[in-house]
Design a protein around this motif. Structure first.
Motif, PDB file in Angstrom:
ATOM      1  N   PHE A  82     -73.493 -23.280 -28.477  1.00 50.41           N
ATOM      2  CA  PHE A  82     -72.206 -22.572 -28.446  1.00 50.41           C
ATOM      3  C   PHE A  82     -71.684 -22.494 -29.867  1.00 50.41           C
ATOM      4  CE2 PHE A  82     -70.994 -22.155 -23.889  1.00 50.41           C
ATOM      5  CZ  PHE A  82     -72.195 -22.630 -23.371  1.00 50.41           C
ATOM      6  N   ARG A 116     -69.161 -21.548 -32.662  1.00 52.67           N
ATOM      7  CA  ARG A 116     -67.739 -21.253 -32.881  1.00 52.67           C
ATOM      8  C   ARG A 116     -67.453 -21.019 -34.364  1.00 52.67           C
ATOM      9  NH1 ARG A 116     -68.141 -24.931 -28.855  1.00 52.67           N
ATOM     10  NH2 ARG A 116     -67.069 -24.451 -26.914  1.00 52.67           N
ATOM     11  N   HIS A 155     -73.262 -18.938 -17.972  1.00 55.84           N
ATOM     12  CA  HIS A 155     -71.994 -19.488 -18.453  1.00 55.84           C
ATOM     13  C   HIS A 155     -70.835 -18.485 -18.436  1.00 55.84           C
ATOM     14  CE1 HIS A 155     -73.662 -23.328 -19.754  1.00 55.84           C
ATOM     15  NE2 HIS A 155     -74.722 -22.649 -20.146  1.00 55.84           N
ATOM     16  N   ARG A 182     -62.061 -15.106 -22.196  1.00 58.51           N
ATOM     17  CA  ARG A 182     -62.314 -15.326 -23.620  1.00 58.51           C
ATOM     18  C   ARG A 182     -63.234 -14.225 -24.140  1.00 58.51           C
ATOM     19  NH1 ARG A 182     -63.112 -21.786 -24.577  1.00 58.51           N
ATOM     20  NH2 ARG A 182     -62.323 -22.469 -22.567  1.00 58.51           N
TER      21      ARG A 182
END
Lengths: 317, 352
Positions: free
Chosen positions: A37, A39, A60, A67
């Protein structure tokens, strides 16, 4: 692999406008990748792509609703995104799809059977059509075809069906999936088929990895298997009850399952669950000429209503 | 205590004889999984591959009826219904052969919970007392093994009744408890000095192969400090799919659910395995759920094993380092990484 740097750059370019981008990174050994993931720009450095990137990351997406998400997809994974969009379970405008053409992913189970044990994987090398695994000082090479997931042998969607960014050369998929595996299984006598499932389901531990790994299994916390009020299913762990859950799961996925195989891959007890889903999809294909997640602008047949279905002679009895 | 030798060629015959006296659970390959099943001479025993599941079901079945009940109307007074309740406690003398030293050590985690000053779980204890553990030394640790971080080791005797060590032609069986002596008996030949020497070498090599253990003692305080750090737990749990693989295959997870399963006027009260990754695990009757997201749930799993349990049970960590949760996780979530990340995380800013 020469496209990895290009993919990383594309992700870095778009990351500022996104909450996160989902891809893969190296897992606990070189054969096992794990979802990544991203970010921060630094996170992108850890990204990998290759035949070890087995997970369908679209699983997911429904959990991240609301989001702005970037996601790296293989062809088969893109089918899931198409289906999720058709069912309005995710929003297209919240999504940036990074597509990577794929020539197949490995089945860790198949490699494990050939190697005897995957407890000590020291190194893995992939070439265009082979995989070399080093374990306990011994190296074994396999043709990718030989150790690829079953779904790869029948894949017509090597290039994602839907993407915002495509990294790499599109790969044509010229295989025809005629559900031969299902047809072969159906040739067995009824009793043999039932015994097959009873034997396989006997080792089910009711962990529900098959359910939670399934990107189309969206009831999640409200699953019939565990609801207390109403108390639909017994918690008894008889093999019949475990099979009953799988049949319910299969029926809920009829015409929706994009056959990514995450149910089967996730099962720690190696129960061949995808065959059940494919049986139902074979029937949907025969009845409605439809395969989930393959036609971007279509409405899935079980989400639509026609007075007369083309292939069902409703008034001819 | 005795040391006996069983040649590879004799093992099945011996297991056959054991099966006459006990339920003999042995690892067996089914598909790609290795599961514990009652010994069957027609099915090969799998002693090389690490078992996919732990043998905890021997003492803590996935599903057991704690009691049966029946409602009956009073014929004299139909408005009055009586309930008849019959407690159920069963279990058979069992030997688990081929569990690993980490699995045996894990039963200690259960004992502290189910056999304490406050609580004695009679169903558990009944089975526990009837179960003998014959543990197989792991001659080589897997990439996912970390039993030595947890104070264990691939040849550790903790919790086992018998330790079996693979040597060239068979196994050396060393009894460690009276129960172990009873299972092994006197019929087998004593291990020779050469076999004992070889067994000690195998054990020492296994221990040496683990490398230096990592000290995770700091996790206890650190996990508490991170309790309210939602950002940390969201990042750590991002790839988790909140299924139950880790808990169900875990040798130390002992949580259960209780449901009444009623059919007409009769029913049973079932105890089944439950798991903290489930939304329903902490769902309250009011509808409030203190652990609404997978981040809350994974925090509990890691926190319970490495912080809350040790706080309640004399510093003992509720993890035996078998690595099954890592190896079988569909997303390869690595509990070692989470614990180390917690230890390395900057201390959260004080509130206010």
């Amino acid at each position: 692999m020469q496209h990895l740097e290009e993919l990383k750059q594309q992700i870095r370019d778009r990351l500022p406008a996104l909450d996160l981008v989902i891809g893969w990174e190296a897992g606990f050994d070189p054969l096992r990748a794990t979802p990544l993931f991203m970010r921060q720009p630094d996170d992108v450095d850890r990204l990998i792509i290759g035949p070890q990137c087995v997970h369908n990351l679209a699983t997911h997406l429904t959990g991240l609703k609301g989001r702005k998400i970037g996601i790296v997809v293989k062809g088969c994974d893109s089918r899931t995104i198409v289906e999720l969009l058709q069912e309005k379970l995710i929003n297209r405008e919240d999504l940036v799809v990074f597509g990577v053409p794929c020539s197949g992913v490995v089945s860790v189970g198949k490699i494990g059977r050939k190697m005897g044990s995957l407890d000590y994987v020291e190194g893995v090398e992939f070439s265009a059509d082979s995989v070399t695994v080093a374990s306990e000082g011994v190296q074994n090479s396999f043709a990718l075809e030989e150790v690829a997931a079953d779904k790869c042998g029948r894949c017509q969607y090597n290039t994602p069906l839907l993407f915002d960014v495509l990294v790499g050369e599109p790969r044509p998929g010229d295989v025809v999936d005629d559900y031969a595996d299902v047809a072969t299984f159906e040739e067995q006598p009824l009793e043999a088929r039932m015994n097959h499932w009873l034997e396989a389901m006997d080792r089910c531990v009711r962990c529900y990895a098959c359910r939670n790994a399934c990107p189309m299994c969206v009831c999640r916390d409200h699953c019939v298997a565990q609801s207390r009020d109403p108390h639909w299913m017994t918690q008894e762990d008889t093999v019949e009850n475990k099979l009953l859950f799988q049949i319910i799961h299969t029926m809920h996925l009829a015409g929706r399952c994009t056959e990514c195989g995450e149910c089967e891959r996730s099962c720690p007890m190696s129960i061949p669950l995808l065959l059940l889903r494919r049986k139902m999809n074979k029937e949907i294909d025969a009845l409605f000429d439809y395969r989930a997640g393959t036609r971007i602008d279509a409405t899935p047949p079980l989400l639509s209503f026609k007075v007369e279905e083309e292939k069902i002679n409703e008034r001819g009895w | 205590m005795a040391a006996k030798f069983i040649a590879h060629t004799e093992l099945d015959a011996w297991l056959g004889r054991i099966s006459e006296r006990y339920r003999a659970l042995v690892p067996r390959r089914e598909g790609n999984a290795v599961v514990f099943r009652p010994f069957d001479p027609a099915m090969p025993v799998e002693l090389k591959a690490r078992p996919t599941e732990s043998p905890k079901a021997a003492v803590f079945p996935r599903c057991e009826a704690l009691l049966a009940y029946k409602y009956e109307k009073d014929p004299e007074e139909p408005g009055r219904v009586e309930v008849e309740v019959a407690e159920r406690r069963d279990g058979v003398p069992t030997v688990v052969i081929g569990g690993r030293p980490c699995d045996a050590a894990a039963f200690k985690t259960f004992d502290r919970v189910y056999d304490s000053d406050r609580v004695r779980d009679l169903n558990y204890l009944n089975r526990r007392e009837m179960t003998v553990l014959v543990s197989l030394v792991c001659s080589k640790p897997a990439t996912t093994c970390f039993c030595h971080w947890m104070g264990g080791g691939p040849a550790s005797t903790a919790g086992s009744d018998v330790l079996m060590t693979p040597v060239a032609d068979g196994h050396v069986f060393e009894t460690l408890t009276a129960r172990g002596d009873e299972v092994i008996g006197t019929e087998l030949p004593d291990a020779s000095d050469a076999q004992m020497t070889e067994a000690r070498k195998v054990q020492a090599a296994a221990e040496a192969a683990m490398g230096e253990p990592v000290d995770v003692g700091a996790a206890r305080e650190k996990l508490l400090a991170l309790f309210d750090d939602a950002g940390f737990w969201e990042a750590e749990s991002a790839k988790c799919i909140s299924c139950g693989v880790c808990t169900y295959l875990c040798p130390t997870c002992y949580c259960f659910n209780i449901t009444d399963e009623k059919f007409g006027h009769e029913g049973v009260r079932l105890r089944t395995w439950d798991y903290c990754m489930s939304h329903l695990f902490t769902m309250e009757a009011s509808g409030h759920n203190p652990r609404p997201t997978k981040a809350h749930r994974l925090k509990n799993r890691v926190g319970h094993k490495f912080s809350y349990y040790p706080s309640l049970h004399g510093g003992n960590i509720a993890c035996c380092g078998c690595g099954r949760c890592i190896r079988s996780c569909p997303a390869s979530v690595d509990i070692r990484a989470i614990v180390l990340n917690a230890i390395a995380a900057p201390a959260p800013r004080p509130k206010g």
